[in-house]
Design a protein around this motif. Structure first.
Motif, PDB file in Angstrom:
ATOM      1  N   LEU A  67      -9.304  92.365  52.856  1.00 39.89           N
ATOM      2  CA  LEU A  67      -9.606  93.030  51.598  1.00 39.89           C
ATOM      3  C   LEU A  67     -10.883  92.421  51.036  1.00 39.89           C
ATOM      4  CD1 LEU A  67      -8.525  95.003  49.388  1.00 39.89           C
ATOM      5  CD2 LEU A  67      -7.613  92.980  48.282  1.00 39.89           C
ATOM      6  N   LEU A  68     -11.796  93.254  50.589  1.00 42.43           N
ATOM      7  CA  LEU A  68     -13.030  92.761  50.006  1.00 42.43           C
ATOM      8  C   LEU A  68     -12.746  92.150  48.649  1.00 42.43           C
ATOM      9  CD1 LEU A  68     -15.356  95.801  50.721  1.00 42.43           C
ATOM     10  CD2 LEU A  68     -15.062  93.746  52.098  1.00 42.43           C
ATOM     11  N   ILE A  69     -13.259  90.944  48.413  1.00 38.23           N
ATOM     12  CA  ILE A  69     -13.085  90.289  47.119  1.00 38.23           C
ATOM     13  C   ILE A  69     -13.619  91.185  46.014  1.00 38.23           C
ATOM     14  CG2 ILE A  69     -15.244  88.984  47.297  1.00 38.23           C
ATOM     15  CD1 ILE A  69     -12.132  87.559  45.690  1.00 38.23           C
ATOM     16  N   CYS A  70     -14.668  91.924  46.305  1.00 36.70           N
ATOM     17  CA  CYS A  70     -15.288  92.784  45.292  1.00 36.70           C
ATOM     18  C   CYS A  70     -14.343  93.898  44.827  1.00 36.70           C
ATOM     19  CB  CYS A  70     -16.572  93.383  45.833  1.00 36.70           C
ATOM     20  SG  CYS A  70     -17.799  92.130  46.228  1.00 36.70           S
ATOM     21  N   SER A  71     -13.419  94.303  45.668  1.00 36.29           N
ATOM     22  CA  SER A  71     -12.508  95.377  45.264  1.00 36.29           C
ATOM     23  C   SER A  71     -11.496  94.899  44.224  1.00 36.29           C
ATOM     24  CB  SER A  71     -11.800  95.976  46.473  1.00 36.29           C
ATOM     25  OG  SER A  71     -11.030  95.004  47.114  1.00 36.29           O
ATOM     26  N   HIS A 127     -16.202  94.257  37.857  1.00 35.11           N
ATOM     27  CA  HIS A 127     -17.601  94.685  37.848  1.00 35.11           C
ATOM     28  C   HIS A 127     -17.958  95.652  38.974  1.00 35.11           C
ATOM     29  CE1 HIS A 127     -18.518  91.878  34.678  1.00 35.11           C
ATOM     30  NE2 HIS A 127     -17.969  90.904  35.374  1.00 35.11           N
ATOM     31  N   LYS A 128     -17.061  95.803  39.946  1.00 32.98           N
ATOM     32  CA  LYS A 128     -17.356  96.683  41.088  1.00 32.98           C
ATOM     33  C   LYS A 128     -17.514  98.118  40.602  1.00 32.98           C
ATOM     34  CE  LYS A 128     -15.276  98.710  45.097  1.00 32.98           C
ATOM     35  NZ  LYS A 128     -14.700  99.882  44.492  1.00 32.98           N
ATOM     36  N   GLY A 129     -18.540  98.750  41.114  1.00 37.85           N
ATOM     37  CA  GLY A 129     -18.806 100.133  40.741  1.00 37.85           C
ATOM     38  C   GLY A 129     -18.368 101.087  41.816  1.00 37.85           C
ATOM     39  N   GLN A 130     -19.246 101.945  42.201  1.00 35.49           N
ATOM     40  CA  GLN A 130     -18.878 102.992  43.149  1.00 35.49           C
ATOM     41  C   GLN A 130     -19.379 102.709  44.555  1.00 35.49           C
ATOM     42  OE1 GLN A 130     -21.280 105.931  40.946  1.00 35.49           O
ATOM     43  NE2 GLN A 130     -22.066 106.520  42.938  1.00 35.49           N
ATOM     44  N   THR A 134     -23.159 101.780  50.950  1.00 36.39           N
ATOM     45  CA  THR A 134     -23.446 100.765  49.946  1.00 36.39           C
ATOM     46  C   THR A 134     -22.375 100.754  48.853  1.00 36.39           C
ATOM     47  OG1 THR A 134     -25.789 101.174  50.309  1.00 36.39           O
ATOM     48  CG2 THR A 134     -25.220  99.963  48.341  1.00 36.39           C
ATOM     49  N   ILE A 135     -22.016  99.547  48.407  1.00 34.62           N
ATOM     50  CA  ILE A 135     -21.106  99.396  47.284  1.00 34.62           C
ATOM     51  C   ILE A 135     -21.918  98.828  46.130  1.00 34.62           C
ATOM     52  CG2 ILE A 135     -19.038  98.253  46.410  1.00 34.62           C
ATOM     53  CD1 ILE A 135     -18.086  98.065  49.332  1.00 34.62           C
ATOM     54  N   LEU A 136     -21.897  99.516  45.006  1.00 35.24           N
ATOM     55  CA  LEU A 136     -22.652  99.093  43.837  1.00 35.24           C
ATOM     56  C   LEU A 136     -21.762  98.319  42.882  1.00 35.24           C
ATOM     57  CD1 LEU A 136     -24.462 102.468  43.052  1.00 35.24           C
ATOM     58  CD2 LEU A 136     -25.188 100.661  44.608  1.00 35.24           C
ATOM     59  N   CYS A 137     -22.384  97.442  42.085  1.00 36.51           N
ATOM     60  CA  CYS A 137     -21.652  96.749  41.024  1.00 36.51           C
ATOM     61  C   CYS A 137     -22.632  96.326  39.945  1.00 36.51           C
ATOM     62  CB  CYS A 137     -20.866  95.566  41.569  1.00 36.51           C
ATOM     63  SG  CYS A 137     -21.813  94.082  41.861  1.00 36.51           S
ATOM     64  N   GLU A 189     -28.310  97.557  43.122  1.00 33.26           N
ATOM     65  CA  GLU A 189     -28.914  98.167  44.316  1.00 33.26           C
ATOM     66  C   GLU A 189     -27.978  98.107  45.521  1.00 33.26           C
ATOM     67  OE1 GLU A 189     -31.886  99.746  44.239  1.00 33.26           O
ATOM     68  OE2 GLU A 189     -31.839  99.329  42.088  1.00 33.26           O
ATOM     69  N   GLY A 190     -26.847  97.447  45.373  1.00 35.50           N
ATOM     70  CA  GLY A 190     -25.877  97.333  46.454  1.00 35.50           C
ATOM     71  C   GLY A 190     -25.507  95.884  46.719  1.00 35.50           C
ATOM     72  N   ILE A 191     -24.237  95.635  46.958  1.00 33.82           N
ATOM     73  CA  ILE A 191     -23.744  94.286  47.230  1.00 33.82           C
ATOM     74  C   ILE A 191     -24.159  93.892  48.645  1.00 33.82           C
ATOM     75  CG2 ILE A 191     -21.685  92.834  47.392  1.00 33.82           C
ATOM     76  CD1 ILE A 191     -20.317  94.883  45.510  1.00 33.82           C
ATOM     77  N   PRO A 192     -24.793  92.704  48.812  1.00 35.30           N
ATOM     78  CA  PRO A 192     -25.207  92.259  50.146  1.00 35.30           C
ATOM     79  C   PRO A 192     -24.013  92.070  51.081  1.00 35.30           C
ATOM     80  CG  PRO A 192     -26.178  90.876  48.428  1.00 35.30           C
ATOM     81  CD  PRO A 192     -25.181  91.774  47.769  1.00 35.30           C
ATOM     82  N   ASP A 193     -24.218  92.367  52.355  1.00 40.76           N
ATOM     83  CA  ASP A 193     -23.151  92.261  53.354  1.00 40.76           C
ATOM     84  C   ASP A 193     -22.563  90.858  53.440  1.00 40.76           C
ATOM     85  OD1 ASP A 193     -23.298  94.923  53.974  1.00 40.76           O
ATOM     86  OD2 ASP A 193     -24.596  94.632  55.719  1.00 40.76           O
TER      87      ASP A 193
END
Length: 100
Positions: free
Chosen positions: A23-27, A31-34, A41-44, A49-53
């Motif tokens: 599971l991605l910590i960002c999820s 602050h996680k966006g779309q 790309t996952i924005l937050c 501009e997108g969360i780095p890999d």
């Protein structure tokens, strides 16, 4: 058959093995966006501009939650029906490690 009871749901051992999904910590962060499927790309708020890999690939338990992600923004756990989703997920991870 091969040790499974076809009448009993989820009796096959494969349901209980860890498939290695992460599971991605960002999820779990407020602050996680779309997600932009065209670019993958996952924005937050921290990374408009997108969360780095390299950040997306950090396992949940290895992330230092006090560390600033970007633009002065830190991880902030999402809440659902009053439950801290990060804490709930960590509890489940620890329980599944004990069961192995």
């Amino acid at each position: 058959m091969d040790g499974r009871d076809v009448k009993k749901p989820y009796s096959d051992r494969r349901w209980h093995d860890n498939p290695g999904a992460v599971l991605l910590i960002c999820s779990l962060c407020e602050h996680k966006g779309q997600y932009i499927p065209e670019t993958g790309t996952i924005l937050c708020d921290a990374f408009p501009e997108g969360i780095p890999d390299d950040l997306l690939n950090i396992p949940v338990l290895d992330k230092n939650l006090e560390e600033i992600c970007n633009n002065g923004i830190r991880f902030k756990a999402k809440f659902d029906d009053g439950q801290n989703l990060y804490e709930e997920y960590v509890k489940k991870l620890k329980i599944s490690d004990i069961r192995r």
